[in-house]
Design an enzyme around this catalytic site. Structure first.
Site, PDB file in Angstrom:
ATOM      1  N   SER A   1      43.648  38.119  28.974  1.00 29.70           N
ATOM      2  CA  SER A   1      43.529  36.920  29.817  1.00 29.70           C
ATOM      3  C   SER A   1      44.648  35.906  29.594  1.00 29.70           C
ATOM      4  CB  SER A   1      42.161  36.263  29.594  1.00 29.70           C
ATOM      5  OG  SER A   1      41.845  36.163  28.226  1.00 29.70           O
ATOM      6  N   THR A   2      45.786  36.342  29.028  1.00 30.03           N
ATOM      7  CA  THR A   2      46.878  35.374  28.850  1.00 30.03           C
ATOM      8  C   THR A   2      47.654  35.147  30.144  1.00 30.03           C
ATOM      9  OG1 THR A   2      48.449  37.066  28.115  1.00 30.03           O
ATOM     10  CG2 THR A   2      47.160  35.973  26.400  1.00 30.03           C
TER      11      THR A   2
ATOM     12  N   TYR B   1      46.760  56.117  36.982  1.00 33.41           N
ATOM     13  CA  TYR B   1      46.093  54.806  37.067  1.00 33.41           C
ATOM     14  C   TYR B   1      44.810  54.929  37.891  1.00 33.41           C
ATOM     15  CZ  TYR B   1      45.305  49.932  38.489  1.00 33.41           C
ATOM     16  OH  TYR B   1      44.744  48.697  38.733  1.00 33.41           O
TER      17      TYR B   1
ATOM     18  N   SER C   1      39.770  48.813  40.593  1.00 33.46           N
ATOM     19  CA  SER C   1      40.853  48.652  41.567  1.00 33.46           C
ATOM     20  C   SER C   1      40.556  49.494  42.797  1.00 33.46           C
ATOM     21  CB  SER C   1      42.151  49.113  40.919  1.00 33.46           C
ATOM     22  OG  SER C   1      43.141  49.348  41.894  1.00 33.46           O
TER      23      SER C   1
ATOM     24  N   THR D   1      39.071  40.020  28.426  1.00 31.79           N
ATOM     25  CA  THR D   1      40.161  40.752  27.768  1.00 31.79           C
ATOM     26  C   THR D   1      41.421  40.650  28.635  1.00 31.79           C
ATOM     27  OG1 THR D   1      39.659  42.909  28.779  1.00 31.79           O
ATOM     28  CG2 THR D   1      38.506  42.355  26.726  1.00 31.79           C
TER      29      THR D   1
ATOM     30  N   GLY E   1      47.824  36.449  34.744  1.00 26.53           N
ATOM     31  CA  GLY E   1      47.323  37.268  35.843  1.00 26.53           C
ATOM     32  C   GLY E   1      45.857  37.041  36.178  1.00 26.53           C
ATOM     33  N   ILE E   2      45.196  38.137  36.562  1.00 23.26           N
ATOM     34  CA  ILE E   2      43.800  38.058  37.008  1.00 23.26           C
ATOM     35  C   ILE E   2      42.900  37.591  35.864  1.00 23.26           C
ATOM     36  CG2 ILE E   2      41.850  39.470  37.805  1.00 23.26           C
ATOM     37  CD1 ILE E   2      43.912  41.205  39.354  1.00 23.26           C
ATOM     38  N   GLY E   3      43.160  38.082  34.653  1.00 17.08           N
ATOM     39  CA  GLY E   3      42.339  37.683  33.500  1.00 17.08           C
ATOM     40  C   GLY E   3      42.412  36.187  33.259  1.00 17.08           C
TER      41      GLY E   3
HETATM   42  N1  LIG Z   1      47.447  42.990  39.905  1.00 20.63           N
HETATM   43  C1  LIG Z   1      46.869  43.746  40.834  1.00 20.63           C
HETATM   44  O1  LIG Z   1      47.297  43.864  41.990  1.00 20.63           O
HETATM   45  C2  LIG Z   1      45.613  44.463  40.513  1.00 20.63           C
HETATM   46  C3  LIG Z   1      44.901  45.084  41.552  1.00 20.63           C
HETATM   47  C4  LIG Z   1      43.718  45.727  41.250  1.00 20.63           C
HETATM   48  C5  LIG Z   1      43.254  45.729  39.953  1.00 20.63           C
HETATM   49  N2  LIG Z   1      43.980  45.129  38.976  1.00 20.63           N
HETATM   50  C6  LIG Z   1      43.452  45.174  37.619  1.00 20.63           C
HETATM   51  O2  LIG Z   1      43.262  43.848  37.165  1.00 20.63           O
HETATM   52  C7  LIG Z   1      43.439  43.787  35.756  1.00 20.63           C
HETATM   53  C8  LIG Z   1      44.460  42.718  35.408  1.00 20.63           C
HETATM   54  O3  LIG Z   1      45.680  43.008  36.045  1.00 20.63           O
HETATM   55  P1  LIG Z   1      46.887  41.957  36.029  1.00 20.63           P
HETATM   56  O4  LIG Z   1      47.855  42.430  37.056  1.00 20.63           O
HETATM   57  O5  LIG Z   1      46.352  40.572  36.113  1.00 20.63           O
HETATM   58  O6  LIG Z   1      47.475  42.247  34.559  1.00 20.63           O
HETATM   59  P2  LIG Z   1      48.759  41.637  33.848  1.00 20.63           P
HETATM   60  O7  LIG Z   1      49.291  40.481  34.627  1.00 20.63           O
HETATM   61  O8  LIG Z   1      49.658  42.778  33.537  1.00 20.63           O
HETATM   62  O9  LIG Z   1      48.126  41.057  32.504  1.00 20.63           O
HETATM   63  C9  LIG Z   1      47.765  41.924  31.473  1.00 20.63           C
HETATM   64  C10 LIG Z   1      47.074  41.141  30.376  1.00 20.63           C
HETATM   65  O10 LIG Z   1      46.625  42.052  29.398  1.00 20.63           O
HETATM   66  C11 LIG Z   1      47.086  41.626  28.104  1.00 20.63           C
HETATM   67  N3  LIG Z   1      47.240  42.836  27.323  1.00 20.63           N
HETATM   68  C12 LIG Z   1      48.061  43.881  27.556  1.00 20.63           C
HETATM   69  N4  LIG Z   1      47.844  44.864  26.654  1.00 20.63           N
HETATM   70  C13 LIG Z   1      46.839  44.428  25.834  1.00 20.63           C
HETATM   71  C14 LIG Z   1      46.139  44.981  24.735  1.00 20.63           C
HETATM   72  N5  LIG Z   1      46.426  46.219  24.287  1.00 20.63           N
HETATM   73  N6  LIG Z   1      45.136  44.253  24.141  1.00 20.63           N
HETATM   74  C15 LIG Z   1      44.838  43.016  24.591  1.00 20.63           C
HETATM   75  N7  LIG Z   1      45.450  42.429  25.668  1.00 20.63           N
HETATM   76  C16 LIG Z   1      46.449  43.133  26.265  1.00 20.63           C
HETATM   77  C17 LIG Z   1      48.345  40.841  28.367  1.00 20.63           C
HETATM   78  O11 LIG Z   1      48.512  39.879  27.348  1.00 20.63           O
HETATM   79  P3  LIG Z   1      49.663  39.938  26.217  1.00 20.63           P
HETATM   80  O12 LIG Z   1      50.911  40.457  26.897  1.00 20.63           O
HETATM   81  O13 LIG Z   1      49.711  38.518  25.796  1.00 20.63           O
HETATM   82  O14 LIG Z   1      49.130  40.883  25.189  1.00 20.63           O
HETATM   83  C18 LIG Z   1      47.960  40.141  29.681  1.00 20.63           C
HETATM   84  O15 LIG Z   1      47.170  39.003  29.406  1.00 20.63           O
HETATM   85  C19 LIG Z   1      43.878  45.196  35.333  1.00 20.63           C
HETATM   86  O16 LIG Z   1      42.754  45.916  34.891  1.00 20.63           O
HETATM   87  C20 LIG Z   1      44.400  45.809  36.610  1.00 20.63           C
HETATM   88  O17 LIG Z   1      44.298  47.198  36.623  1.00 20.63           O
HETATM   89  C21 LIG Z   1      45.148  44.499  39.216  1.00 20.63           C
END
Ligand SMILES: NC(=O)c1ccc[n+]([C@@H]2O[C@H](COP(=O)([O-])OP(=O)(O)OC[C@H]3O[C@@H](n4cnc5c(N)ncnc54)[C@H](OP(=O)(O)O)[C@@H]3O)[C@@H](O)[C@H]2O)c1
Length: 264
Positions: free
Chosen positions: A15-16, A154, A141, A13, A18-20
């Site tokens: 996955s467009t 969060y 996290s 989920t 970042g980490i996904g």
């Molecule tokens: N980044 C960090 O430092 C960090 C650290 C610890 C944990 N995490 C966790 O890792 C996970 C990913 O974080 P990230 O920073 O990689 O996220 P991100 O870059 O903000 O990416 C978010 C993704 O979620 C999609 N998205 C958003 N709302 C959505 C919805 N309602 N339904 C379906 N898709 C949706 C977005 O795609 P669209 O915009 O195309 O919809 C995008 O692919 C999160 O759970 C975050 O809490 C992140």
């Protein structure tokens, strides 16, 4: 260690990017067919194009849909009905002073970060149990354990996700399905670049901004740098494999040593 996910279908989920996105690439690289999810068809198709180029593989399913709603989740399960590896990666984060977080924001964080994962588990876990094989991964996290004062809502939502993980692992006990969370530490994604610049001088170049952020806001990190998304993906790929069959109900850390604890 040879990790081969050939014949398995995974859904990641959010996955467009970042980490996904990195997890989708990692799973595809290990041979899985991967369903890519985001809210809009166009962003999902663009991500699949980039995944094809980066992984040299072609086994992707477009599974657009807003999984915070029942309709969106249905759209996703129709596009990807048979999923052996479910990665609940979707999560939102942002800084707000603790006393200014509104009821609406608290609800939104619960809906997106907790309930959407539960919704997807409810959709896929029964078939995994019937097939006697499955993997559920919830991306949590460091903030689940070390609640940051600038985003209490969060942190609390991610603590809840650890509890969700433990609870559904118990539901799947003895079935061959494992349910785990990954405690991801501060990771270098586009979203985090924005977040860093909300907290430090936006005029600083990225390397300096990152250093100041780590020193001021994440001084506990033993890595002393942001984690790259691929480093989280490596753990996700391992936990998705047959090799991780004895790891379940746990919170596995890929946090750069951020959480000051001896136990995992
Ligand atoms: N980044 C960090 O430092 C960090 C650290 C610890 C944990 N995490 C966790 O890792 C996970 C990913 O974080 P990230 O920073 O990689 O996220 P991100 O870059 O903000 O990416 C978010 C993704 O979620 C999609 N998205 C958003 N709302 C959505 C919805 N309602 N339904 C379906 N898709 C949706 C977005 O795609 P669209 O915009 O195309 O919809 C995008 O692919 C999160 O759970 C975050 O809490 C992140």
């Amino acid at each position: 260690m040879l990790i081969d996910l050939t014949g398995r279908t995974a859904l990641v989920t959010g996955s467009t990017q970042g980490i996904g996105f990195a997890i989708a690439a990692g799973l595809a690289g290990a041979g899985a067919r991967v369903a890519v999810n985001g809210r809009r068809r166009q962003s999902v198709d663009d991500a699949i194009d980039r995944l094809r180029q980066e992984t040299d593989r072609d086994a992707f399913i477009a599974a657009p849909g807003d999984i915070t709603t029942d309709d969106g989740a249905r759209q996703v399960t129709e596009a990807a009905p048979d999923v052996a590896v479910l990665v609940n990666n979707l999560g939102i984060f942002g800084a707000t002073p603790a006393l200014e977080i509104s009821d609406e924001a608290w609800r939104q964080y619960f809906d997106v970060n907790v309930l959407s994962a539960v919704r997807m588990i409810r959709a896929y876990l029964p078939a995994m149990k019937e097939r006697s094989w499955g993997r559920v991964l919830n991306i949590a996290s460091d903030s689940a354990v070390v609640i940051p004062v600038e985003m209490v809502h969060y942190g609390v939502s991610k603590t809840a996700l650890l509890a969700v993980t433990r609870g559904f692992a118990k539901d799947a006990a003895g079935t061959g399905v494992t349910v785990n969370s990954i405690i991801a530490g501060p990771t270098h994604t586009g979203g985090v670049e924005d977040f860093v610049y909300e907290l430090v001088d936006p005029g600083l170049p990225w390397d300096e901004a990152q250093r100041e952020f780590m020193v001021k806001y994440r001084p506990r990190s033993l890595l002393q740098r942001l984690i790259e998304p691929e480093e989280i993906a490596n753990m996700a790929v391992y936990l998705s494999s047959d090799l991780a069959s004895a790891t379940t109900g746990g919170a596995v850390r890929t946090d750069g040593g951020y959480v000051d604890s001896i136990l995992p």
